[in-house]
Scaffold this active site. Sequence first.
Site, mmCIF file in Angstrom:
data_model
loop_
_atom_site.group_PDB
_atom_site.id
_atom_site.type_symbol
_atom_site.label_atom_id
_atom_site.label_comp_id
_atom_site.label_asym_id
_atom_site.label_seq_id
_atom_site.Cartn_x
_atom_site.Cartn_y
_atom_site.Cartn_z
ATOM 1 N N LEU A 164 -3.691 -9.734 3.422
ATOM 2 C CA LEU A 164 -2.288 -9.661 3.017
ATOM 3 C C LEU A 164 -1.378 -9.191 4.129
ATOM 4 O O LEU A 164 -0.199 -9.525 4.162
ATOM 5 C CB LEU A 164 -2.138 -8.723 1.812
ATOM 6 N N GLY A 165 -1.902 -8.371 5.027
ATOM 7 C CA GLY A 165 -1.055 -7.837 6.088
ATOM 8 C C GLY A 165 -1.797 -6.791 6.892
ATOM 9 O O GLY A 165 -3.008 -6.578 6.732
ATOM 10 N N GLN A 166 -1.039 -6.115 7.764
ATOM 11 C CA GLN A 166 -1.612 -5.115 8.668
ATOM 12 C C GLN A 166 -0.680 -3.919 8.711
ATOM 13 O O GLN A 166 0.524 -4.073 8.859
ATOM 14 C CB GLN A 166 -1.763 -5.697 10.082
ATOM 15 N N GLY A 167 -1.231 -2.733 8.560
ATOM 16 C CA GLY A 167 -0.429 -1.515 8.642
ATOM 17 C C GLY A 167 -1.025 -0.539 9.622
ATOM 18 O O GLY A 167 -1.996 -0.835 10.324
ATOM 19 N N GLY A 168 -0.443 0.671 9.700
ATOM 20 C CA GLY A 168 -0.947 1.674 10.613
ATOM 21 C C GLY A 168 -2.359 2.113 10.253
ATOM 22 O O GLY A 168 -3.143 2.509 11.105
ATOM 23 N N PRO A 183 -6.007 -3.237 8.149
ATOM 24 C CA PRO A 183 -5.655 -4.438 7.395
ATOM 25 C C PRO A 183 -5.705 -4.205 5.887
ATOM 26 O O PRO A 183 -6.406 -3.313 5.399
ATOM 27 C CB PRO A 183 -6.718 -5.457 7.838
ATOM 28 N N LYS A 195 -7.095 -1.487 1.201
ATOM 29 C CA LYS A 195 -6.773 -1.050 2.562
ATOM 30 C C LYS A 195 -8.060 -0.613 3.237
ATOM 31 O O LYS A 195 -8.772 0.262 2.741
ATOM 32 C CB LYS A 195 -5.776 0.111 2.537
ATOM 33 N N ASP A 223 6.954 8.581 6.178
ATOM 34 C CA ASP A 223 6.872 7.241 6.752
ATOM 35 C C ASP A 223 7.463 6.215 5.790
ATOM 36 O O ASP A 223 6.913 5.122 5.604
ATOM 37 C CB ASP A 223 5.424 6.882 7.095
#
Length: 818
Positions: free
Chosen positions: A505-509, A512, A527, A624
Amino acid sequence: MESFEMFGVCLLFLSLLSMSSTLEMITPTQPLKDGANENVTLVSTNGTFEAGFFSPANSGSRYLGIWYKTISPRTVVWVANKETPLQDHSGVLELDRDQGILSIKSGTGAKIWSSNASHTRSKPVAVELLESGNMVVKDGHNNFLWQSFDYPDDTLLPGMKLGMNLKTGHYRALRSWKSLNDPTPGEFSFGVDTRGLPQLVITKDSNDNIVFRPGSWNGVRVTGVPGQRTHPLTKSLFVMNEDEIYYEIQLLNSSTKLRSRLVPQGLQMRLIWSDESKIWDTPYTGSFDECERYGMCGANTICNVSGANQHCECLSGFRSNVADSTCERIIPLDCNKGDSFKKYEGMKLPDTSSSWYDKRMSLEECQKLCLSNCSCTAYAQLDMSANGSGCLQWFNDIVDFRILAQDGQDFYLRITASKLQDHAFNSKIGGIILGCTVFIIAIVVFGSILCLKRNKLKQTDLIQFQVAETNYWKDKNKKDDIDLPIFDFLYISNATNNFSESNKLGQGGFGPVYKGILPDGQEIAVKRLSKTSGQGLDEFKNEVLLIAKLQHRNLVKLLGCSIHQDERLLIYEFMPNRSLDYFIFDSTRSTSIDWAKRFEIIDGIARGLLYLHQDSRLNIIHRDLKTSNVLLDSNMKPKISDFGIARTFNQDQDEANTNKVMGTYGYMPPEYAVHGSFSVKSDVFSFGVIVLEIITGRKNRGFRDPHNELNLLGHAWRLWIEKRPMELMGESMDTGDDPSEILRYIHIGLLCVQYRPEDRSNMSSVVLVLNSEKLLPEPSQPGFYPGRNNLTTMTDSSSRNLDAYSLNEMSETLLEAR
C-alpha cells in the site's frame, strides 16, 4: 530639375536622421515609439547600452529590450515582453505620470506589458538607461522607483543582484530563453537557494529540481567554482544579512564588458568582450565533467574524476546496496557509543539546503556541537577567508559531494566508533544470530501459545513472551493491563501473499505497509518494520503500548501485533481510501472531496487530537502528525495513525525536551525543530499546517511562491496581511457559494501555526471555534516565515537557518536541541 534633386536629397537626409534618432530619457510626455521607418531608442550616458524595440534573428516579432550599443551582432541583455511579443511596429513604451508604471501598448491601445507600480508617493519624472545596463524610473530626488535589475532576464550584469530581499520578499533569478533567438521563458533558472546555508543553483522546470549546483559561499569563492574559473578583472560578492541574501559579480576595471548568461541548455556562462577579436570570450577554457551534474552518484557518495575516468564510491561507513544502486549506512550512528569523524580533503561541499550554520563558532566548537547532536551527520568550516571561522553542519543524507582538482575544502563526515567500523559486518551478523537464538528460545517456550489462529494474550503472557527481548515491558505492565491479540507470523504472511509487491500500500518511516485478507474475509493493513528503518524496537513497543489503549472513532484501530525472530509486524484495520495526502495533493482525486467533506475531515482530525491531548487517560502528544498519517475509511472519515514516536504526558506536565528530534519537515514547529522542546502545542502547529494544506491542496514543504520564495505558511501569511487570503485557492479551485467559511478555516489554520507556542490555540478551543461562529482573534506571524530571522531569535545567535524542504515523505531526524 536641380531643385527637385536637392529636395530629394533633403528628404533622404531627414529620413536618415529619423531612423537613427535617440532619447536621453523617457518622460510622461515623451514616450519611446517603435516604427517601420522610425527606430527611436533610449541610450545610456556614455553610449554603452541602448534600449528600444527589436526583432531577434529570423523573427518578425517585436520586443522591448536592452543591448550593447556598439557591439555587433546585437547582444541583448534584457527583454520586457518575453511572453507577449508585438507582431508589428506599433509598440509604444509609456511612463504613467502618477504611479510610475512603465507600460507597452500596441497600436490599438491594448496594454501588453507593464512594470510594477511604485510603492512610494514620489512622482515619477523620467526613465533613464544607466551605464550599467539598468533601466530605471526616477523621481525628482534621483531615487529609483523601479529598475530592470530587479527583474532579471537570462543575463547577469555587474551590479545586478540575484537572491532575496528579506524585507519585501522579492526574489531575483535568471530565466533562460527558449532558444538563442526566442526570448520566450525556457526551462532553466539560475539563482540563490535560500534554504539552509544559501547556495547558487540551476534548476529545471521547478525550483526544487536542481540540475547544477555551483555551491555555497565560503568567504573566498563559491565552493564548487575553482579559482581557475574566475577572471582577474572580476570578483564575486555574496551578501547574507538580516535584510537580504544575494549574489553579485563586480568589475575591477570599469572599461571591461562582462556578462553572465544562462543559456537555453541550462549552463551558466561568463563572457568577456574582446575589443581585439570582436567576439565574446569565456575566461574559463576547461571542460565541464559529469560530476558537475547535481547528485550524479546519488546520496552518500563521492563523485571523482580522475583523468578521463569518472567513478562513484560510497562514503566511509556506507556500503552499496546492489538492489537499488544506493549507498546505505552499515551501522547506524549512536551518540552513546563514541562516534568519530573522517576527514575528506579537497572537496566541493555537499548540498546545503538542509544545513545549519553559525558564523561565530570555531571549528573545534563545531565538532563538539555535532558530536552532542544525535542528528548531525557532518560538519565543515563556514568561512575560509583569513584564518577561517564559523561552523556548518549537515543533518541528512550527503548529496552532490565531489573531489575538486583544486581549491577544495576539508569536510568531516560522522562515522560510528572505529571499533564498530572495523567489525561492522561481524557485529551485524553476530547481532542477527543472537537475536534469532533468543527468539527461537522464546518460541519454543511459548510454542503452545502461538498457533495459526489469533489468540488473545493477557498482559502476564505478553510479559513472558517479551522477557527474552527486553525488561521494558515489565515496568510498563505493572501499571497497565493490555488485552492485545498476538498473530502468528506465517498467518499474516499468508494473508498478505507473502508480502508481495502487488499487496503493498505504501512506505512510511516504520517500513512498508501491506494489504492482507484473513481467512474469515476481514481486510487488514500490516506495517512491517524495515530492517533499515530509522525507527526500531522502541518505536514498535511505543506504538503497541499506546494505541492498544486508545479507543476513538478518529484514531486508527490496532488489531494486534506479531513478533517472529527479527520480524515485527503491526496489524491495523484496513482503510480503503488510503491516506489524506493521496487525495488532496492529486489534481484529479482532489475533485472528489468537496468543501463540506474537507471541513468534516478537518473537524475529525481536530477531535482525534483533542482526545489524545485531553480526553484519553494517557495524555498523548503525537509528534508526527501529517497528511500521510491521517487515514480515510470507506466513508472518508479521518483516522489518525502512526504513534511510533508519540509521547505521554503527566497531568501536571506542560512540555518536555529531547536531544533527538524526530518528525517530518514542514510539519514541525520552530521550538521543536531547533530546541527539541515539544508540547501539545507542537501537534497544534502540525494540525494548522494540515488545515492549510487541505484548504489549498498544496504541500507546505513542496510549495514555493515563485515571486517571494515563501513556503505555504509564509505565502498564506503574506496574503492574509495583504487582505487577499482567498487567493490561496488559486484559479482552479471553486470557492463555492459561501467563501466566508473557507476564510474562517484559513483563519483557524493561521492561529494554529503561530511562531510562539503560547500564542497558538489548544485543541479544545480549536474544536469549539470549528463548530461555532465565535469571533476569532487576529493571528500573528507563523513559524519559519523568512520575513524575519525566527531561528536566530530562538537560538540567540547571529546564524540563520531557514525552513528546510524535503522531497521525502518519511519521518526524518532534523536538529538537536541546544
